[in-house]
Design an enzyme around this catalytic site. Structure first.
Site, PDB file in Angstrom:
ATOM      1  CB  CYS A  48      -0.794  -2.100   2.162  1.00 31.42           C
ATOM      2  SG  CYS A  48      -1.817  -3.610   1.493  1.00 31.42           S
ATOM      3  CB  CYS A  97      -3.463  -1.016  -1.422  1.00 28.67           C
ATOM      4  SG  CYS A  97      -1.682  -1.078  -1.574  1.00 28.67           S
ATOM      5  CB  CYS A 100      -1.352  -5.052  -3.586  1.00 31.77           C
ATOM      6  SG  CYS A 100      -2.527  -4.623  -1.993  1.00 31.77           S
ATOM      7  CB  CYS A 120     -13.320   5.437   7.715  1.00 33.11           C
ATOM      8  SG  CYS A 120     -14.170   4.510   9.019  1.00 33.11           S
TER       9      CYS A 120
HETATM   10 FE    FE Z   1      -1.384  -3.348  -0.679  1.00 31.33          FE
END
Ligand code: FE
Length: 132
Positions: A48, A97, A100, A120
């Site tokens: 990320c 994610c 976060c 994607c």
């Molecule tokens: Fe993250």
């Protein structure tokens, strides 16, 4: 990640570039074929861009022809959250994610490999850690 996780959108704005903020925090989409990882074929881990969470191994990356980095499956299903997205007059599944809460992209059911998934993901939402 050296510095701690931002708590407010103001802090995110300071931490991220304008393009990153637009995608990660405002659920924007980068222009197809514009991202730096579309054609990346190196071995390593995609993490990320906002928090460093391990998201996708290069082993699961494939060329979907869509212009966005595409993966069959996440490194760990627990590192992402999937959420129904009814924006733009369609039903898609958003990929977030889990660490976060940032937007990464969408997942579709037309993947070419076993499992049939196509994650994607926006290049700008990712950083790449090359395998040494
Ligand atoms: Fe993250």
């Amino acid at each position: 990640m050296a510095n701690k996780m931002p708590k407010s959108e103001e802090e995110w704005k300071k931490k991220l570039s304008g393009e990153q903020y637009c995608v990660l925090r405002e659920k924007g989409t980068e222009i197809p074929f514009s991202g730096k990882f579309v054609h990346n074929k190196e071995n390593g881990m995609y993490v990320c861009a906002a928090c460093g969470n391990k998201l996708f191994s290069s082993d699961t990356k494939f060329d979907s022809g869509t212009g966005w980095p595409s993966f069959c499956e996440p490194e760990n299903i627990k590192s992402v959250e999937l959420r129904d997205d009814y924006s733009h007059g369609m039903h898609r599944t958003e990929v977030i994610c889990k660490k976060c809460g940032s937007h990464l992209g969408h997942v579709f059911d037309d993947g070419p490999m076993e499992g049939g998934k196509r994650f994607c993901i926006n290049s700008v939402a990712l950083d790449f850690k090359k395998k040494k």
